[in-house]
Design a protein around this motif. Structure first.
Motif, short mmCIF file in Angstrom:
data_model
loop_
_atom_site.label_atom_id
_atom_site.label_comp_id
_atom_site.label_asym_id
_atom_site.label_seq_id
_atom_site.Cartn_x
_atom_site.Cartn_y
_atom_site.Cartn_z
N ARG A 111 112.75 40.67 -17.00
CA ARG A 111 113.61 41.64 -18.12
C ARG A 111 114.06 42.07 -17.20
NH1 ARG A 111 109.19 45.42 -20.48
NH2 ARG A 111 108.79 45.94 -18.51
N ALA A 162 110.86 51.65 -19.54
CA ALA A 162 109.73 52.66 -19.66
C ALA A 162 110.43 53.84 -21.19
CB ALA A 162 109.63 53.61 -18.99
N ALA A 168 103.21 57.93 -13.67
CA ALA A 168 102.43 57.85 -14.72
C ALA A 168 101.05 57.82 -14.11
CB ALA A 168 102.48 56.43 -15.39
N GLY A 218 100.13 61.29 -13.98
CA GLY A 218 98.89 60.74 -15.07
C GLY A 218 100.31 61.63 -16.36
N GLY A 219 100.10 60.96 -17.21
CA GLY A 219 100.75 61.32 -18.40
C GLY A 219 100.53 63.20 -18.55
N PHE A 220 101.91 63.44 -19.23
CA PHE A 220 101.09 64.64 -20.26
C PHE A 220 100.93 65.29 -21.54
CE2 PHE A 220 105.63 64.37 -17.87
CZ PHE A 220 105.21 65.22 -16.77
N GLY A 221 100.17 64.41 -21.67
CA GLY A 221 99.86 64.38 -22.56
C GLY A 221 101.04 64.81 -24.78
N GLY A 222 102.31 63.66 -24.61
CA GLY A 222 103.09 63.12 -25.38
C GLY A 222 104.68 64.48 -24.96
N GLN A 227 108.75 54.91 -24.25
CA GLN A 227 108.38 56.51 -24.70
C GLN A 227 108.74 57.81 -23.69
OE1 GLN A 227 106.51 56.43 -28.00
NE2 GLN A 227 106.84 58.12 -27.07
N ILE A 228 108.19 57.41 -22.12
CA ILE A 228 108.65 58.71 -21.66
C ILE A 228 110.08 59.14 -21.73
CG2 ILE A 228 109.12 57.30 -19.53
CD1 ILE A 228 107.11 60.92 -19.77
N THR A 231 113.85 57.14 -15.15
CA THR A 231 112.24 56.00 -15.03
C THR A 231 113.10 55.39 -15.36
OG1 THR A 231 112.34 56.40 -17.39
CG2 THR A 231 110.48 57.82 -16.07
N HIS A 232 111.91 53.49 -15.57
CA HIS A 232 112.89 52.70 -15.73
C HIS A 232 113.28 52.55 -17.36
CE1 HIS A 232 112.21 48.16 -16.08
NE2 HIS A 232 112.17 48.63 -14.53
#
Ligand SMILES: NC(=O)c1ccc[n+]([C@@H]2O[C@H](COP(=O)([O-])OP(=O)(O)OC[C@H]3O[C@@H](n4cnc5c(N)ncnc54)[C@H](OP(=O)(O)O)[C@@H]3O)[C@@H](O)[C@H]2O)c1
Length: 232
Positions: free
Chosen positions: A204, A85, A41, A57-61, A87-88, A81-82
């Motif tokens: 967490r 996380a 990310a 970096g983000g991919f843009g959704g 959204q991704i 991913t974690h």
């Protein structure tokens, strides 16, 4: 698009975890012909070196991720991913469908409470903040984006460990900052808990090996852990 039967594979690992780093190492060693790309990310300023290629970096959704898969001719995607996380991981499911690639989901399972664990189990970070007893000395083992939520607890001394120095002073009124990665053995974490007279840990339920040493240290010392569950 499905790849040719014997065409070299391009594997995209959605990373940012120690498991993703291990997977990249393993894939590069076992499949020397494959192209292995780990995606980060870009939140950690100086990430540890990784085997294979790295993009950041983000991919843009969802659409951005699907476009990347097509442009780089990715043949397989792995979500390592974690577990928080979310959204991704949701984007990966949609993008895999759109771009027609296989998706392997390798999200860690949550830690299970062991005999001797003294866990105060809560569902949200707000609940975690509210159950901290007055005048506690708390190891706040959370990402920097969650620290501000605890600022209203002026009666609590927080110990915050971060990999990178914060860009702005922490909002917590009473705290100590430790820079570095989590200790990888219970003995190291036990020393930290003793040195700072820690009475509680807030974290967490991430699962995995890398962050578990503090949980074992807490068990050893009888320190209560305010454990935020995954809500699933
Ligand atoms: N959440 C945690 O507690 C935690 C702990 C340790 C490590 N990490 C790692 O840190 C990263 C960010 O976590 P988060 O909770 O902020 O994620 P998130 O809420 O699921 O993702 C938010 C946005 O960040 C971008 N992103 C996230 N992971 C990415 C990756 N591996 N490669 C490229 N873009 C990524 C995506 O942007 P676009 O929509 O623009 O693509 C995504 O929509 C993850 O890779 C995760 O494995 C997270």
């Amino acid at each position: 698009m499905p790849s040719e039967p014997n065409a070299p594979q391009t594997i995209l690992i959605l990373g940012g975890t120690s498991e993703a780093a291990e997977l990249a190492r393993d894939l590069v060693a076992r499949h020397p012909d494959a192209r292995v790309i780990t995606s980060l990310a870009g939140r950690t300023r100086d990430p540890a070196p990784l085997a294979g290629e790295v993009r950041s970096g983000g991919f843009g959704g969802v659409e951005g991720l699907a476009n990347f898969i097509r442009a780089e001719r990715v043949t397989r995607m792995v979500d390592a991913t974690h577990p928080f996380a979310r959204q991704i991981s949701a984007n990966a499911i949609e993008a895999a469908k759109i771009a027609g690639v296989q998706l392997d989901i390798r999200t860690r399972t949550a830690w299970a409470k062991q005999p001797g664990d003294n866990w105060i189990e809560v569902e949200t970070l707000n609940q975690a903040r509210d159950v901290i007893p007055p005048r506690a000395r708390v190891l706040l083992a959370l990402g920097s984006q969650h620290i501000g939520l605890f600022a209203s607890r002026e009666d609590v001394h927080f110990i915050v460990r971060m990999i990178d120095p914060p860009e702005h002073p922490l909002e917590l009124p009473d705290h100590a900052l430790i820079l570095g990665r989590p200790g990888d053995t219970p003995a190291v974490e036990t020393l930290l808990l003793i040195a700072h007279s820690i009475t509680h840990i807030v974290c967490r339920n991430s699962g995995g090996k890398a962050a578990y040493a503090k949980i074992e240290a807490a068990r050893e010392l009888g320190v209560p852990v305010i454990m935020v569950g995954r809500g699933d």
